[in-house]
Scaffold this motif. Structure first.
Motif, short mmCIF file in Angstrom:
data_model
loop_
_atom_site.label_atom_id
_atom_site.label_comp_id
_atom_site.label_asym_id
_atom_site.label_seq_id
_atom_site.Cartn_x
_atom_site.Cartn_y
_atom_site.Cartn_z
N UNK A 621 0.91 -1.21 -0.26
CA UNK A 621 0.07 -0.11 -0.12
C UNK A 621 0.81 1.33 0.06
N UNK A 622 1.86 1.29 0.83
CA UNK A 622 2.85 2.28 0.94
C UNK A 622 3.50 2.65 -0.52
N UNK A 623 3.74 1.56 -1.26
CA UNK A 623 4.48 1.79 -2.37
C UNK A 623 3.79 2.45 -3.40
N UNK A 624 2.42 2.11 -3.22
CA UNK A 624 1.44 2.56 -4.43
C UNK A 624 0.50 3.77 -3.88
N UNK A 625 0.49 3.78 -2.60
CA UNK A 625 -0.33 4.82 -2.12
C UNK A 625 -1.55 4.26 -1.16
N UNK A 626 -1.54 4.85 -0.01
CA UNK A 626 -2.20 4.26 1.04
C UNK A 626 -3.88 4.17 0.72
N UNK A 627 -4.48 5.03 -0.11
CA UNK A 627 -5.50 4.65 -0.68
C UNK A 627 -5.81 4.24 -2.04
N UNK A 628 -4.79 3.56 -2.50
CA UNK A 628 -4.69 3.38 -3.90
C UNK A 628 -5.76 2.06 -4.24
N UNK A 629 -6.58 2.37 -5.20
CA UNK A 629 -7.79 1.74 -5.49
C UNK A 629 -7.54 0.29 -6.00
N UNK A 630 -6.37 0.15 -6.77
CA UNK A 630 -5.98 -1.24 -7.35
C UNK A 630 -5.54 -2.07 -6.16
N UNK A 631 -4.76 -1.54 -5.46
CA UNK A 631 -4.09 -2.53 -4.32
C UNK A 631 -5.38 -2.92 -3.51
N UNK A 632 -6.17 -1.93 -2.95
CA UNK A 632 -7.47 -2.14 -2.15
C UNK A 632 -8.22 -3.18 -2.73
N UNK A 633 -8.53 -2.99 -4.14
CA UNK A 633 -9.28 -4.01 -4.87
C UNK A 633 -8.88 -5.53 -4.73
N UNK A 634 -7.50 -5.48 -4.86
CA UNK A 634 -6.59 -6.88 -4.93
C UNK A 634 -6.71 -7.35 -3.72
N UNK A 635 -6.78 -6.77 -2.44
CA UNK A 635 -6.85 -6.92 -1.02
C UNK A 635 -8.34 -7.53 -0.66
#
Length: 674
Positions: A621-635
């Motif tokens: 999350x930190x690498x991509x942004x803590x509110x990054x939608x793509x990482x959040x969707x993956x999670x």
């Protein structure tokens, strides 16, 4: 008619009387037995649908009723409910054995399982079948009749003992109070803690102030009270729960539970209780767990010893303390932290009004997972303190009901936990949405101030809310694989990963606002929170590892038969992690509810195990942004919604793209260079 036996969507708390529980549970057990009989008497060949799925769908009425009853036994209990719990627990244990030891039912399950390679199943269906078969095989289905009888006896006894253990701890917590009549004895205590103590005294019709063993009362006193003698009195009282020569002594219960668990494991063909438990966890074996804990111990111990020596020198310099004791730990740590980082917990509290923190965690859930929370008064509550919410997504689709219960009461056990009143599943083509609850013990509002949280309480709320998200966002076909029905060493990932947002400027700005002025938390405070996050992390790590090692000592040893003294056994288990002098009157095992009442036996290591996962996940999350939608969707897609439908490591790798690395945790903890 008994309200528990009617069809209901949400729990009909206001209609339930205590006399309703026993007949409802009896009838629901009878109904579940009939559902099992239908499966057994089916003359068709066993198939995945008519056996595996049919079995997964049995006992739903019983599950709903018992979830209400046992949740209240933790959050709003009384003598009558405790008495009923003692009566019905053996019934439920017997019923579970009736299923797992039913030869005709097991024969059908085994027949489907033996065809596994020929069936065209999805990963989720395969997991359900595998889990179901092992549920029988690992719980005595292959035993002879004599051993099955023995297993039943052991399980009945264990269910009674664990309830008794919990009742004793609650009674010891409720029975102690420190009544203070001289205001000088409160020196050092913040006004909010004094006010809370005065309110407690008033509620108990006493003059002065009352301090109890409930965390919102206990922790401020241990952290701030200058009176070392009273800190000692409170600390010793906290540490001797279940270890006093009275009717609530838990020593014999601890020995009985560990011996019965060992005997049960042996009966089922396992070397120890830990071998039995860990076979179905990510860690797989006691050896792997011990290697994991000892590896971290090796890395954390030098830092812990340095931190302890610094703290000891600081206490000597400040107050000429020759020997640092357990009741000095929080007090001098807080003073040193304040000096090093100019960070005072009391300075932070005005920025963490409970209602603001709740809105903050809701906003974070919206930004990450598109969830909306609306407080409602249209569903029943079991206590007026409970808040109820309807949860929907951004398209207006209903996701979940959410209950939140934040403050201590005499009928509520200490600590914080997430639970469920209804699991998500797809039944008859309908996606039945879950009903999730979190229960905490936070500082109450006083006559002059709202509920203002310590930073630790903020992280606790985020932690439990992370569990709640795991329950709410569940999207599986089968109820038994839904939400938090995952490996015990994977279940803490969603909760622990969410705590990370509490340390991030971008997140804190959403909710950390002064309750009087509305001013956003100053950036220098945010920086100090981040800087101080790894303060005494070596000591904290050592403490967590000591609990995990104590758990493994009780459950992974050759045989507990030879143990005669709980205290001596515990002291030996703590020998490699000990920093403070021992307190003769204290014993942790006798109130270690996680492993003797909750489900954490042979699993306490999972908090640290999950920290490795959460640090690694949050790094993404930190690498991509803590509110990054793509990482959040993956999670959400690979962790939160999937429950226990696949092996946890496979789900994690699909989210992260690789296996977790412990370096992220060690860096975050300041135990290796960043």
């Amino acid at each position: 008619m008994n309200p528990l036996l009617k069809d209901f969507d949400t729990a009909p708390f206001s209609k339930i009387q205590e006399k309703d529980y026993k007949p409802a549970i009896q009838e629901a057990i009878a109904l579940a037995k009939k559902e099992i009989d239908v499966i057994i008497s089916n003359t068709e060949e066993p198939t995945f649908e008519n056996t595996t799925v049919a079995l997964d769908n049995t006992g739903q009425k019983l599950d709903r009723i018992t979830s209400i009853f046992f949740n209240l036994n933790s959050a709003e209990t009384n003598e009558e409910i405790q008495k009923i719990a003692k009566e019905v627990s053996p019934w439920l244990s017997e019923f579970r054995n009736d299923i797992t030891l039913n030869e005709a039912l097991f024969a059908r399950v085994k027949k489907v399982y033996d065809q596994l390679s020929d069936l065209d199943l999805t990963p989720e269906q395969e997991t359900l079948l595998d889990k179901q078969y092992k549920g029988f095989a690992r719980n005595g289905a292959n035993l002879n009749e004599e051993d099955k009888l023995e297993l039943r006896k052991i399980d009945t006894e264990l269910s009674k003992l664990s309830l008794q253990f919990g009742e004793h701890v609650l009674a010891e917590t409720n029975n102690f109070e420190m009544h203070i009549t001289n205001e000088n004895d409160l020196a050092g205590l913040p006004d909010s803690a004094k006010e809370g103590a005065k309110m407690l005294a008033k509620q108990r019709n006493k003059d002065g102030w009352v301090i109890t063993l409930d965390y919102p009362s206990y922790i401020p006193f241990m952290t701030y009270a200058n009176n070392r003698g009273l800190r000692k009195e409170l600390s010793v009282a906290f540490g001797k729960k279940g270890f006093q020569q009275n009717e609530y002594n838990n020593e014999a219960i601890v020995l009985k539970i560990t011996k019965l668990r060992h005997k049960r494991a042996n009966l089922l063909g396992y070397k120890t209780h830990a071998n039995f438990v860990l076979e179905e966890r990510m860690a797989e074996t006691p050896e792997k767990v011990l290697d994991f804990l000892n590896d971290l111990l090796q890395k954390a111990k030098p830092a812990a010893e340095r931190e302890f020596a610094n703290l000891q020198n600081y206490a000597k310099k400040l107050d000429n303390i020759d020997r640092l004791e357990k009741w000095d730990s929080a007090y001098y740590s807080e003073k040193l932290k304040k000096e090093l980082f100019s960070l005072d917990q009391e300075l932070l509290k005005p920025y963490f009004k409970l209602e603001n923190v709740i809105n903050g965690v809701f906003e974070i859930a919206n930004r990450l997972f598109k969830l909306n929370f609306k407080e409602i008064d249209t569903i029943d509550k079991y206590h007026e303190d409970v808040k109820t919410y309807s949860v929907s997504d951004n398209d207006g689709n209903f996701i979940s009901y959410f209950y939140a219960d934040f403050h201590p009461r005499p009928g509520k056990r200490n600590g914080a936990w997430m639970t469920s009143y209804k699991s998500q599943q797809i039944l008859n083509g309908v996606n039945e949405r879950p009903q999730v609850s979190i229960v905490c013990n936070f500082t109450k509002p006083t006559e002059t101030k709202p509920s203002l949280l310590t930073f630790n309480e903020v992280t606790t709320l985020f932690h439990e809310f992370g569990h709640a998200l795991h329950g709410m966002l569940a999207n599986t076909t089968y109820g038994s694989l839904s939400g938090t029905s995952v490996s015990w060493d994977f279940v803490e990932l969603p909760s622990q990963v969410l705590e990370n947002w509490c340390y991030e400027k971008e997140a804190l700005e959403l909710f950390a606002k002064h309750y009087e002025t509305g001013e956003t938390i100053p950036m220098e405070y945010v920086e100090k929170i981040k800087e101080s996050a790894s303060f005494h992390e070596g000591m904290q790590t050592l403490r967590q590892l000591s609990f995990g090692l104590l758990d493994m000592s009780w459950h992974a040893g050759e045989s507990p038969e030879s143990v005669t003294s709980v205290k001596e056994f515990e002291s030996e288990a703590f020998s490699n992690t000990k920093l403070y002098p021992d307190v003769e009157e204290n014993c942790m095992s006798t109130s270690f509810s996680h492993i003797f009442q909750g489900g954490y036996s042979s699993g306490y290591y999972s908090y640290k195990w999950a920290e490795v996962l959460d640090a690694d996940a949050f790094e993404y999350f930190q690498e991509e942004g803590i509110f990054n939608k793509d990482v959040a969707n993956k999670f959400q897609e690979n962790v939160l919604s999937k429950g226990g439908t696949e092996k946890p490591m496979e789900l994690y790798k699909r989210f992260r793209g690789k296996e977790p690395n412990s370096d992220a945790l060690l860096k975050r903890a300041g135990l290796i260079a960043k």
